[in-house]
Design a protein around this motif. Structure first.
Motif, PDB file in Angstrom:
ATOM      1  N   ASN A 105       0.815  -1.206   0.000  1.00  6.40           N
ATOM      2  CA  ASN A 105       0.000   0.000   0.000  1.00  6.40           C
ATOM      3  C   ASN A 105       0.853   1.262   0.000  1.00  6.40           C
ATOM      4  N   ASP A 121      -0.367   1.272  -5.505  1.00  5.13           N
ATOM      5  CA  ASP A 121      -0.946   0.255  -4.625  1.00  5.13           C
ATOM      6  C   ASP A 121      -1.000  -1.040  -5.420  1.00  5.13           C
ATOM      7  N   GLU A 139      -1.195   3.843 -17.817  1.00  7.17           N
ATOM      8  CA  GLU A 139      -1.617   2.513 -18.234  1.00  7.17           C
ATOM      9  C   GLU A 139      -0.425   1.679 -18.695  1.00  7.17           C
ATOM     10  N   ALA A 188       1.649   0.575 -15.656  1.00  9.45           N
ATOM     11  CA  ALA A 188       0.939  -0.485 -14.920  1.00  9.45           C
ATOM     12  C   ALA A 188       1.038  -1.817 -15.648  1.00  9.45           C
ATOM     13  N   GLU A 227      -3.417  -6.922  -9.179  1.00  7.81           N
ATOM     14  CA  GLU A 227      -4.144  -5.679  -9.452  1.00  7.81           C
ATOM     15  C   GLU A 227      -3.277  -4.516  -9.006  1.00  7.81           C
ATOM     16  N   ALA A 286      -2.862  -0.121  -8.873  1.00  7.14           N
ATOM     17  CA  ALA A 286      -3.351   1.242  -9.045  1.00  7.14           C
ATOM     18  C   ALA A 286      -2.134   2.152  -9.065  1.00  7.14           C
ATOM     19  N   ALA A 288      -1.125   6.141  -9.295  1.00  3.84           N
ATOM     20  CA  ALA A 288      -1.692   7.484  -9.152  1.00  3.84           C
ATOM     21  C   ALA A 288      -0.619   8.542  -9.341  1.00  3.84           C
ATOM     22  N   SER A 306      -5.677   8.483 -11.137  1.00  4.03           N
ATOM     23  CA  SER A 306      -5.149   7.124 -11.047  1.00  4.03           C
ATOM     24  C   SER A 306      -5.833   6.214 -12.046  1.00  4.03           C
ATOM     25  N   ILE A 307      -5.142   5.131 -12.347  1.00  2.00           N
ATOM     26  CA  ILE A 307      -5.693   4.069 -13.175  1.00  2.00           C
ATOM     27  C   ILE A 307      -5.551   2.773 -12.386  1.00  2.00           C
ATOM     28  N   ILE A 308      -6.413   1.827 -12.673  1.00  2.00           N
ATOM     29  CA  ILE A 308      -6.356   0.509 -12.041  1.00  2.00           C
ATOM     30  C   ILE A 308      -6.413  -0.532 -13.155  1.00  2.00           C
ATOM     31  N   SER A 344      -5.718  -4.926 -13.898  1.00  3.27           N
ATOM     32  CA  SER A 344      -5.514  -6.237 -13.279  1.00  3.27           C
ATOM     33  C   SER A 344      -5.175  -7.252 -14.356  1.00  3.27           C
TER      34      SER A 344
END
Length: 118
Positions: free
Chosen positions: A7, A31, A72, A75, A93, A95, A97, A111-113, A115
């Motif tokens: 985190n 995260d 993106e 990630a 997964e 995130a 930011a 932020s983007i998430i 997975s």
């Protein structure tokens, strides 16, 4: 299923579409949550039987150090490395930011998430 979460990994990096963003840099927060079977490590108390969160943190920091235009893209690179290097991980997964983005207003972060599942 079992999870390991990292985190609020704080990183200073040089990402963005604007030339200024890649020169002056910005603060980022990551995260990360990975799914793995942790039953064996809970019994054995051995690092070899789990997903090493030091390794996870290293992947995040190394990939965040490589400039990209889009969150993106960063990630996806992180998720790809996790899946390639840590066979115990069944799902990850992330995130990512960007703190204080240059949007012309008072925005704490964007932020983007993403997975990925094995």
């Amino acid at each position: 299923m079992d999870f390991i979460k990292l985190n609020n990994i704080r990183v200073y990096a040089y990402h963005g579409c604007l030339a200024e963003e890649t020169k002056i840099g910005s603060d980022y927060r990551v995260d990360l949550k990975v799914e793995a079977d942790l039953d064996q490590s809970a019994i054995s108390d051995q690092l070899k039987d789990t997903v090493d969160y030091v390794h996870l943190n290293s992947i995040v920091r190394e990939e965040m150090a490589e400039p990209s235009k889009l969150l993106e893209h960063i990630a996806k690179r992180i998720l790809d490395r996790i899946m390639n290097e840590l066979s115990m991980v069944k799902m990850a997964e992330i995130a990512v930011a960007k703190m204080n983005p240059p949007l012309g207003g008072d925005v704490e972060s964007v932020s983007i998430i993403l997975s990925k599942t094995r």
